[in-house]
Write a protein that holds these residues in place. Structure first.
Motif, short mmCIF file in Angstrom:
data_model
loop_
_atom_site.label_atom_id
_atom_site.label_comp_id
_atom_site.label_asym_id
_atom_site.label_seq_id
_atom_site.Cartn_x
_atom_site.Cartn_y
_atom_site.Cartn_z
N ALA A 179 1.86 -4.38 -0.73
CA ALA A 179 2.75 -3.97 -1.82
C ALA A 179 3.35 -5.19 -2.52
O ALA A 179 3.44 -5.23 -3.76
N VAL A 182 0.64 -6.83 -4.70
CA VAL A 182 0.40 -6.07 -5.93
C VAL A 182 1.57 -6.23 -6.90
O VAL A 182 1.39 -6.40 -8.11
N ALA A 183 2.79 -6.19 -6.36
CA ALA A 183 3.98 -6.23 -7.21
C ALA A 183 4.20 -7.60 -7.85
O ALA A 183 4.57 -7.69 -9.02
N TYR A 262 7.36 -9.26 -12.10
CA TYR A 262 6.92 -7.99 -11.51
C TYR A 262 5.73 -7.46 -12.32
O TYR A 262 5.79 -7.37 -13.54
N TYR A 263 4.64 -7.11 -11.62
CA TYR A 263 3.43 -6.60 -12.27
C TYR A 263 3.20 -5.12 -11.98
O TYR A 263 2.94 -4.34 -12.87
N GLY A 264 3.30 -4.73 -10.70
CA GLY A 264 2.96 -3.37 -10.33
C GLY A 264 1.45 -3.19 -10.26
O GLY A 264 0.68 -4.05 -10.68
N GLU A 266 -1.94 -1.06 -7.91
CA GLU A 266 -2.36 -0.28 -6.73
C GLU A 266 -3.37 -1.06 -5.91
O GLU A 266 -4.22 -1.76 -6.47
N THR A 341 11.52 0.02 -1.95
CA THR A 341 10.32 0.54 -1.31
C THR A 341 10.57 1.88 -0.63
O THR A 341 11.63 2.11 -0.04
N LYS A 439 6.43 1.13 -14.32
CA LYS A 439 5.20 0.85 -13.58
C LYS A 439 5.49 0.75 -12.09
O LYS A 439 6.32 -0.06 -11.67
N THR A 441 4.36 0.39 -7.90
CA THR A 441 3.47 -0.34 -7.00
C THR A 441 3.10 0.59 -5.86
O THR A 441 3.99 1.17 -5.23
N VAL A 461 0.69 3.18 -12.79
CA VAL A 461 0.50 1.83 -12.29
C VAL A 461 -0.20 0.95 -13.32
O VAL A 461 -0.44 -0.19 -13.12
#
Length: 461
Positions: A179, A182-183, A262-264, A266, A341, A439, A441, A461
């Protein structure tokens, strides 16, 4: 100061402790007791170029920690933070590791080294009168540790392999690392521990760790935090023993200091050891604390407060609908970012069902469907959690030190509690809506044939 060339001599140890005991009693126990709120507040200043935070609970024991800007976020290559952690309290220029162990045991103390994504912590717990010795020891560890080939191959390499083997079957830890990756991608996205598939050989050896130590162990990158020590005593011994610590990094190795973005997204990882799903959103950092996120995390909760009761929290109710599932909601705060989370672990079908219920619960908050009573309970729980975390312990030293090295001031609990009390239903609704509309994650580890995709949960996402 007494010579400690052979502290195993009982008479020498007793003489040193007797002398220091008089100082501790004069500067500590004789001081007037402070009010309850001030006992939660750290006094901060700079001593000999070192950022120092102190608070005195007037108890018989003291915790002293060096908090360094050296978590996995800052390492320029994988494995360096873990390697540096494993060299803590090993051989130094003045003491062998065996001597450090023997001296600490004779004093009834405890030494601990650990790291987070943003900090490396060297901590000592001891009787109050022994503050001179342990202040000297911590200064020595960060300025005079020997990084030898023998120590690396005999101990550091072995410990890293053990941790990798343990991590390989910990689906909860793998999902949380996934997570973060990805984030945040790099920086905070780096795994807390390297996995067995991480190519370490080209990056990790005693020379690269020594170079990393030279970049990390400088006055500009560390804070010294004392819990249970008088300001006068800690300042005196810091001034005396930290003169040899470099003011700035002594080599050209640059830490990874890129600001967090921060991207976010999956990520899904097949695994046979179990099932865990993490749904996450941008949270609250300790640089810019958001009280509504703290209340939202408390409302999501997970484990009931009272045995035999499902509890009022939304995740505990979601877990009750899927037996065998463990669910928790928590805000992971960092210096310039946070990650709220929701993690669900258990049998694949149960994880799927509980995750669906958890997202529905979050969306219900965004729609304002939270009772006044549940909001009151969540505010009370958020306050309690903050106050409990502020008491003497690992999280207190870590949060105080991290606050100083990243923002210039410790995380003060009084300000936190006051802001949490001001959270209203409208503020909570607005915060939840911004999360579910943004968005997300999503990280799944386990049986991917059963675990849901973000789209199936109704998340973008």
């Amino acid at each position: 100061m007494f010579s400690r060339s052979a502290l195993s001599r009982g008479a020498q140890l007793a003489a040193r402790r007797q002398g220091c005991s008089q100082l501790a009693q004069r500067r500590g126990y004789a001081a007037a007791a402070s009010s309850a709120p001030s006992s939660l507040t750290y006094d901060t200043t700079e001593v000999a170029g070192v950022k120092v935070a102190t608070r005195d609970s007037h108890g018989p024991t003291t915790k002293l920690a060096i908090v360094a800007k050296a978590g996995t976020r800052y390492q320029p290559a994988p494995g360096l933070t873990v390697g540096l952690e494993e060299f803590a309290f090993k051989n130094t220029q003045k003491r062998l590791a065996l001597r450090i162990i023997r001296e600490s045991e004779l004093l009834g103390s405890q030494l601990l080294a650990y790291h987070t994504r943003e900090a490396l912590v060297l901590e000592a717990s001891f009787l109050r009168e022994d503050i001179p010795y342990f202040t000297e020891l911590l200064a020595e560890v960060i300025s005079e540790t020997k990084y030898t080939t023998h120590e690396f191959h005999e101990d550091v390499e072995r410990v890293i392999k053990i941790k990798q083997a343990k991590l390989a079957n910990d689906v909860s830890a793998l999902a949380l690392d996934s997570a973060h990756s990805v984030a945040f991608h790099t920086g905070l996205g780096a795994p807390l521990y390297p996995t067995s598939s991480t190519p370490l050989k080209s990056y990790l050896n005693e020379h690269s760790i020594a170079e990393y130590a030279s970049a990390v162990y400088a006055k500009s990158n560390i804070a010294l935090v004392g819990d249970g020590a008088t300001t006068t005593a800690l300042h005196r011994w810091t001034e005396h023993f930290f003169k040899s610590v470099p003011a700035s990094p002594s080599n050209s190795l640059a830490l990874n200091t890129k600001a967090t973005t921060y991207y976010g997204g999956e990520q899904r990882t097949a695994h046979t050891a179990g099932n865990s799903l993490v749904v996450a959103f941008p949270g609250s950092s300790f640089g810019t604390f958001k009280p509504e996120i703290a209340v939202l995390a408390a409302l999501l909760g997970g484990q009931p407060n009272v045995k035999w009761s499902p509890g009022f929290t939304l995740l505990s109710k979601a877990a009750a609908s899927a037996p065998g599932v463990v669910a928790s909601g928590v805000n992971l705060a960092y210096s310039d970012a946070g990650l709220l989370t929701i993690q669900v672990t258990g049998a694949a079908a149960s994880v799927r069902k509980a995750s669906e219920e958890a997202v529905k619960a979050l969306k219900s908050i965004a729609e304002g469907a939270v009772s006044k009573e549940d909001l009151t309970k969540a505010v009370a729980k958020a306050n309690f959690d903050a106050l409990e975390a502020s008491q003497s312990g690992v999280s207190t030293l870590l949060s105080a030190g991290s606050g100083i090295i990243h923002t210039g001031k410790p995380f003060q609990i009084a300000e936190t509690v006051q802001s949490i009390g001001g959270v209203t239903a409208d503020k909570l609704k607005s915060a939840a809506k911004s999360l579910v509309d943004g968005k997300a994650t999503v990280a799944a580890v386990g049986d991917l044939n059963v675990l849901p995709y973000a789209e199936e949960l109704g998340l973008k996402v």
